[in-house]
Scaffold this motif. Structure first.
Motif, PDB file in Angstrom:
ATOM      1  N   ASP A   1      41.377  61.214  38.505  1.00  0.00           N
ATOM      2  CA  ASP A   1      42.170  60.647  38.579  1.00  0.00           C
ATOM      3  C   ASP A   1      43.238  61.142  37.751  1.00  0.00           C
ATOM      4  OD1 ASP A   1      42.029  58.321  36.683  1.00  0.00           O
ATOM      5  OD2 ASP A   1      40.479  57.979  38.545  1.00  0.00           O
TER       6      ASP A   1
ATOM      7  N   TYR B   1      32.582  42.594  35.849  1.00  0.00           N
ATOM      8  CA  TYR B   1      33.713  43.271  34.835  1.00  0.00           C
ATOM      9  C   TYR B   1      34.808  43.285  35.628  1.00  0.00           C
ATOM     10  CZ  TYR B   1      35.945  44.852  30.525  1.00  0.00           C
ATOM     11  OH  TYR B   1      36.701  45.419  29.790  1.00  0.00           O
ATOM     12  N   ARG B   2      35.760  43.772  35.324  1.00  0.00           N
ATOM     13  CA  ARG B   2      36.964  43.878  35.752  1.00  0.00           C
ATOM     14  C   ARG B   2      38.090  44.331  34.667  1.00  0.00           C
ATOM     15  NH1 ARG B   2      40.152  42.564  40.590  1.00  0.00           N
ATOM     16  NH2 ARG B   2      40.242  45.005  40.991  1.00  0.00           N
ATOM     17  N   ALA B   3      38.112  45.790  33.867  1.00  0.00           N
ATOM     18  CA  ALA B   3      39.152  45.993  33.025  1.00  0.00           C
ATOM     19  C   ALA B   3      40.365  45.500  33.413  1.00  0.00           C
ATOM     20  CB  ALA B   3      39.063  47.618  32.626  1.00  0.00           C
TER      21      ALA B   3
ATOM     22  N   ILE C   1      32.340  49.136  31.977  1.00  0.00           N
ATOM     23  CA  ILE C   1      32.217  48.850  33.463  1.00  0.00           C
ATOM     24  C   ILE C   1      31.744  49.434  34.402  1.00  0.00           C
ATOM     25  CG2 ILE C   1      35.320  49.769  33.006  1.00  0.00           C
ATOM     26  CD1 ILE C   1      34.210  52.616  34.180  1.00  0.00           C
TER      27      ILE C   1
ATOM     28  N   THR D   1      40.766  59.342  34.375  1.00  0.00           N
ATOM     29  CA  THR D   1      39.566  58.985  34.184  1.00  0.00           C
ATOM     30  C   THR D   1      38.919  59.581  35.120  1.00  0.00           C
ATOM     31  OG1 THR D   1      40.004  57.093  34.424  1.00  0.00           O
ATOM     32  CG2 THR D   1      37.941  56.808  34.679  1.00  0.00           C
TER      33      THR D   1
ATOM     34  N   GLN E   1      28.446  41.973  48.619  1.00  0.00           N
ATOM     35  CA  GLN E   1      28.393  43.038  47.687  1.00  0.00           C
ATOM     36  C   GLN E   1      27.196  42.422  46.972  1.00  0.00           C
ATOM     37  OE1 GLN E   1      32.876  43.985  45.902  1.00  0.00           O
ATOM     38  NE2 GLN E   1      32.129  45.915  46.524  1.00  0.00           N
TER      39      GLN E   1
ATOM     40  N   LYS F   1      42.566  52.974  43.899  1.00  0.00           N
ATOM     41  CA  LYS F   1      43.081  51.453  42.848  1.00  0.00           C
ATOM     42  C   LYS F   1      43.671  51.523  41.483  1.00  0.00           C
ATOM     43  CE  LYS F   1      39.959  48.671  44.073  1.00  0.00           C
ATOM     44  NZ  LYS F   1      38.969  47.669  44.190  1.00  0.00           N
ATOM     45  N   TYR F   2      43.415  52.113  41.227  1.00  0.00           N
ATOM     46  CA  TYR F   2      43.205  52.489  39.515  1.00  0.00           C
ATOM     47  C   TYR F   2      44.577  53.737  38.774  1.00  0.00           C
ATOM     48  CZ  TYR F   2      40.890  48.432  39.791  1.00  0.00           C
ATOM     49  OH  TYR F   2      39.369  47.218  39.860  1.00  0.00           O
TER      50      TYR F   2
ATOM     51  N   THR G   1      35.795  42.880  43.656  1.00  0.00           N
ATOM     52  CA  THR G   1      35.165  42.155  42.896  1.00  0.00           C
ATOM     53  C   THR G   1      34.496  42.704  41.472  1.00  0.00           C
ATOM     54  OG1 THR G   1      33.438  42.850  43.735  1.00  0.00           O
ATOM     55  CG2 THR G   1      34.624  41.129  44.758  1.00  0.00           C
ATOM     56  N   GLY G   2      34.764  43.528  40.602  1.00  0.00           N
ATOM     57  CA  GLY G   2      33.911  44.206  39.489  1.00  0.00           C
ATOM     58  C   GLY G   2      32.567  44.358  40.105  1.00  0.00           C
ATOM     59  N   LEU G   3      32.044  44.512  41.927  1.00  0.00           N
ATOM     60  CA  LEU G   3      30.792  44.777  41.458  1.00  0.00           C
ATOM     61  C   LEU G   3      30.535  46.788  41.835  1.00  0.00           C
ATOM     62  CD1 LEU G   3      29.237  41.833  43.405  1.00  0.00           C
ATOM     63  CD2 LEU G   3      28.320  42.257  41.377  1.00  0.00           C
ATOM     64  N   GLY G   4      31.509  47.323  42.054  1.00  0.00           N
ATOM     65  CA  GLY G   4      30.713  47.971  43.114  1.00  0.00           C
ATOM     66  C   GLY G   4      30.774  49.278  41.975  1.00  0.00           C
ATOM     67  N   LEU G   5      31.157  49.416  40.370  1.00  0.00           N
ATOM     68  CA  LEU G   5      30.375  50.139  39.814  1.00  0.00           C
ATOM     69  C   LEU G   5      29.233  49.489  39.872  1.00  0.00           C
ATOM     70  CD1 LEU G   5      33.393  51.445  37.441  1.00  0.00           C
ATOM     71  CD2 LEU G   5      31.958  53.094  39.098  1.00  0.00           C
TER      72      LEU G   5
ATOM     73  N   ASN H   1      32.921  53.983  46.375  1.00  0.00           N
ATOM     74  CA  ASN H   1      33.273  53.107  45.260  1.00  0.00           C
ATOM     75  C   ASN H   1      34.408  53.885  44.618  1.00  0.00           C
ATOM     76  OD1 ASN H   1      34.186  50.374  43.929  1.00  0.00           O
ATOM     77  ND2 ASN H   1      32.136  52.153  42.666  1.00  0.00           N
TER      78      ASN H   1
ATOM     79  N   ASN I   1      38.719  53.191  43.502  1.00  0.00           N
ATOM     80  CA  ASN I   1      38.689  52.875  42.536  1.00  0.00           C
ATOM     81  C   ASN I   1      39.653  53.605  41.509  1.00  0.00           C
ATOM     82  OD1 ASN I   1      36.548  50.867  42.252  1.00  0.00           O
ATOM     83  ND2 ASN I   1      35.533  52.121  40.306  1.00  0.00           N
TER      84      ASN I   1
HETATM   85  N1  LIG Z   1      38.915  54.991  38.185  1.00  0.00           N
HETATM   86  C1  LIG Z   1      39.386  54.398  37.021  1.00  0.00           C
HETATM   87  N2  LIG Z   1      40.439  54.114  36.850  1.00  0.00           N
HETATM   88  C2  LIG Z   1      41.000  52.887  35.745  1.00  0.00           C
HETATM   89  N3  LIG Z   1      39.568  52.104  35.901  1.00  0.00           N
HETATM   90  C3  LIG Z   1      38.750  51.542  36.728  1.00  0.00           C
HETATM   91  C4  LIG Z   1      38.389  52.987  37.390  1.00  0.00           C
HETATM   92  N4  LIG Z   1      37.526  52.432  38.326  1.00  0.00           N
HETATM   93  C5  LIG Z   1      36.884  52.066  37.603  1.00  0.00           C
HETATM   94  N5  LIG Z   1      37.788  51.398  36.887  1.00  0.00           N
HETATM   95  C6  LIG Z   1      37.474  49.616  36.387  1.00  0.00           C
HETATM   96  O1  LIG Z   1      36.547  49.778  36.304  1.00  0.00           O
HETATM   97  C7  LIG Z   1      36.558  48.050  36.808  1.00  0.00           C
HETATM   98  C8  LIG Z   1      35.031  47.784  37.663  1.00  0.00           C
HETATM   99  O2  LIG Z   1      34.918  48.901  38.469  1.00  0.00           O
HETATM  100  P1  LIG Z   1      34.324  47.835  40.235  1.00  0.00           P
HETATM  101  O3  LIG Z   1      34.118  49.444  40.657  1.00  0.00           O
HETATM  102  O4  LIG Z   1      32.944  47.929  38.752  1.00  0.00           O
HETATM  103  O5  LIG Z   1      34.965  47.227  40.394  1.00  0.00           O
HETATM  104  P2  LIG Z   1      36.752  46.566  41.255  1.00  0.00           P
HETATM  105  O6  LIG Z   1      37.177  48.419  41.427  1.00  0.00           O
HETATM  106  O7  LIG Z   1      37.031  46.508  40.483  1.00  0.00           O
HETATM  107  O8  LIG Z   1      35.579  45.885  42.610  1.00  0.00           O
HETATM  108  P3  LIG Z   1      35.049  46.599  43.734  1.00  0.00           P
HETATM  109  O9  LIG Z   1      34.887  47.778  43.322  1.00  0.00           O
HETATM  110  O10 LIG Z   1      33.864  45.933  43.687  1.00  0.00           O
HETATM  111  O11 LIG Z   1      35.947  45.800  44.978  1.00  0.00           O
HETATM  112  C9  LIG Z   1      37.479  47.550  37.375  1.00  0.00           C
HETATM  113  O12 LIG Z   1      37.507  46.702  37.585  1.00  0.00           O
HETATM  114  C10 LIG Z   1      38.534  48.721  36.711  1.00  0.00           C
HETATM  115  O13 LIG Z   1      39.352  47.899  35.741  1.00  0.00           O
END
Ligand SMILES: Nc1ncnc2c1ncn2[C@@H]1O[C@H](COP(=O)(O)OP(=O)(O)OP(=O)(O)O)[C@@H](O)[C@H]1O
Ligand SMILES: [Mg+2]
Length: 461
Positions: free
Chosen positions: A393, A411-413, A406, A452, A296, A368-369, A424-428, A361, A365
């Motif tokens: 979501d 950065y990962r919340a 974010i 969100t 990434q 995952k969240y 990894t926190g790189l996706g967004l 991504n 997300n």
């Molecule tokens: N739909 C969502 N609901 C709640 N929190 C979110 C959501 N999308 C992103 N986040 C928060 O934003 C952070 C950054 O998201 P991002 O996609 O950049 O990273 P990631 O998903 O943790 O890792 P990656 O996408 O690189 O595999 C996430 O770690 C999460 O804490």
């Protein structure tokens, strides 16, 4: 003379220009005198000399001595030579008194001597000022039946009356003043450049918070403004870079520590096969995480460097969203998530693989969240000039201050939870770069514990 500063160069050049133009104009006016005025001057003096000779011969009752004395006093220099060769001067004295020996005799016989117009041309001397008998006019004069030769020229000293002196001072003062003003104005012109130079050095030393008070509206003012803007950008880039390095080292360090720890445990032979299997799995997943992360990071830097080399084609957004859903069907089912979508046909101009990674991504997300048995709403809107992709979501949601961060790299919340969720926190941050490149926008609304909604808008072009 060494001239290192712009100031001294500029001042020097301007003063040189003044001097050179002074010299040139002196030569020009000198040439004008030589070509034109000399002749006129000669004629004027000749007429005047004839007037004198005429008057003298017609008024034998007036003493010639007194008459010439008088004319000398008015402002003329006179030499009178009689038939015997005796010389007599009237008016102020000549600086040079030499004359060709035969000349008085010739004038006595009736020749007219045009010394003013014949006076030799000299570069640095305006002939007009030469106080010599050679530079005079000679005419024959008859008085009481005796012949004389009369040589006459105007007395320049007397001609230089107050007015001329005034003009002379005017010239001198204006030259001095212009030199002074050149020195001052050059300082005013060059000072901002000095300030800019100082500021550049500050930046080179890593101090980006420079203050330039160059309140000017000219090119230098513009330069100062762009300079401060540049410094601000550099400051931002610098802090981002520092943050990135801390983040990267941290995010690479922690899986490596894990791997090392579990490898140590594996070396211990008193562990059961089952335990060893479990450790291996963990090591494996950490290695995968590292590898994903580097991938990434590479993607991120390649996006940033290839901004201008995107492969722009028509992207079938609807098709892409459908295939992302298809790709992650299993994890949606796995988590018991309800997915609903409304996807009318829509397309934009853009780079397909980059846009695909954005949808991927955002959907992962949202999965995952999300919470168990939550739901995801996917919607595509097309208003003619732009499309909007809305992904909603019912997940964990985000705090206000988390929302602001974010899009930052790594950065990962909610770190405690983030540990248990892959990522990894790189996706967004990648998604945002990509949307930026497509001149679009990515926005979100979120409520902690509620869910969100991400909205991506892209111009259709
Ligand atoms: N739909 C969502 N609901 C709640 N929190 C979110 C959501 N999308 C992103 N986040 C928060 O934003 C952070 C950054 O998201 P991002 O996609 O950049 O990273 P990631 O998903 O943790 O890792 P990656 O996408 O690189 O595999 C996430 O770690 C999460 O804490
Ligand atoms: Mg992600």
């Amino acid at each position: 003379m060494k001239m290192k500063s712009l100031y001294s160069k500029f001042a020097f050049i301007t003063i040189m220009i003044m001097i050179v133009s002074g010299i040139i104009s002196f030569f020009l006016s000198n040439a004008y005198y030589q070509v034109k005025l000399k002749q006129q001057n000669d004629e004027k003096i000749t007429n005047f000399a004839f007037e004198i000779a005429d008057f003298a011969s017609k008024h034998p009752l007036i003493s010639l001595q007194d008459y010439l004395d008088h004319i000398g006093a008015i402002g003329y220099q006179i030499l009178m030579v009689n038939q015997e060769g005796d010389k007599q001067y009237f008016g102020s004295t000549f600086r040079k008194k030499d004359l060709p020996a035969a000349l008085p005799e010739k004038v006595l016989q009736g020749d007219v001597y045009h010394g003013v117009s014949q006076f030799p041309h000299k570069t640095f001397v305006t002939g007009f000022f030469a106080n010599e008998i050679k530079n005079s006019v000679g005419v024959p004069l008859k008085y009481k039946n005796k012949k004389y030769a009369l040589f006459i020229r105007p007395d320049i000293k007397l001609m230089f009356n107050e007015m001329h002196i005034l003009f002379g001072w005017l010239l001198v003062i204006s030259i001095l003043l212009s030199i002074l003003f050149v020195l001052i104005s050059t300082k005013y012109l060059v000072n901002p450049i000095r300030n800019l130079n100082k500021a550049t050095k500050e930046i080179a030393e890593g101090n980006f918070l420079i203050k330039l008070d160059i309140g000017r509206k000219d090119e230098l003012g513009h330069l100062a403004v762009s300079f401060t803007t540049m410094a601000k950008k550099l400051a931002k880039v610098d802090s981002l870079r520092k943050e990135l390095i801390t983040n990267i080292s941290h995010d690479i360090q922690s899986p490596l520590t894990n791997i090392k720890g579990y490898l140590n445990l594996l070396e211990n032979s008193d562990k059961s096969d089952q335990e060893k299997q479990q450790y291996l799995r963990i090591v494996h997943s950490e290695v995968t995480r590292l590898s994903n992360m580097t991938k990434q990071l590479l993607l991120l830097s390649s996006i940033e460097s290839k901004k201008d080399l995107m492969e722009i084609t028509t992207v079938d957004v609807t098709g892409q969203l459908k295939s992302v859903i298809h790709q992650y069907q299993w994890s949606i089912l796995d988590k018991g998530i309800m997915l609903s979508f409304s996807l009318p046909d829509a397309s934009v101009k853009g780079d397909p693989s980059l846009l695909y990674s954005v949808w991927e991504n955002l959907l992962t997300n949202a999965i995952k969240y999300n919470r168990e048995n939550g739901s995801i709403d996917l919607e595509l809107l097309d208003n003619g000039t732009q499309i909007e992709v809305v992904i909603k979501d019912t997940g964990v949601g985000l705090e206000e201050e988390e929302k602001e961060r974010i899009f930052d790299r790594f950065y990962r919340a909610d770190m405690s939870r983030a540990r248990s969720v892959e990522g990894t926190g790189l996706g967004l941050s990648i998604a945002q770069s990509i949307i930026d490149m497509h001149h679009g926008k990515i926005e979100l609304t979120s409520q902690k514990g509620q869910g969100t909604t991400f909205t991506v808008s892209l111009p259709k072009l």
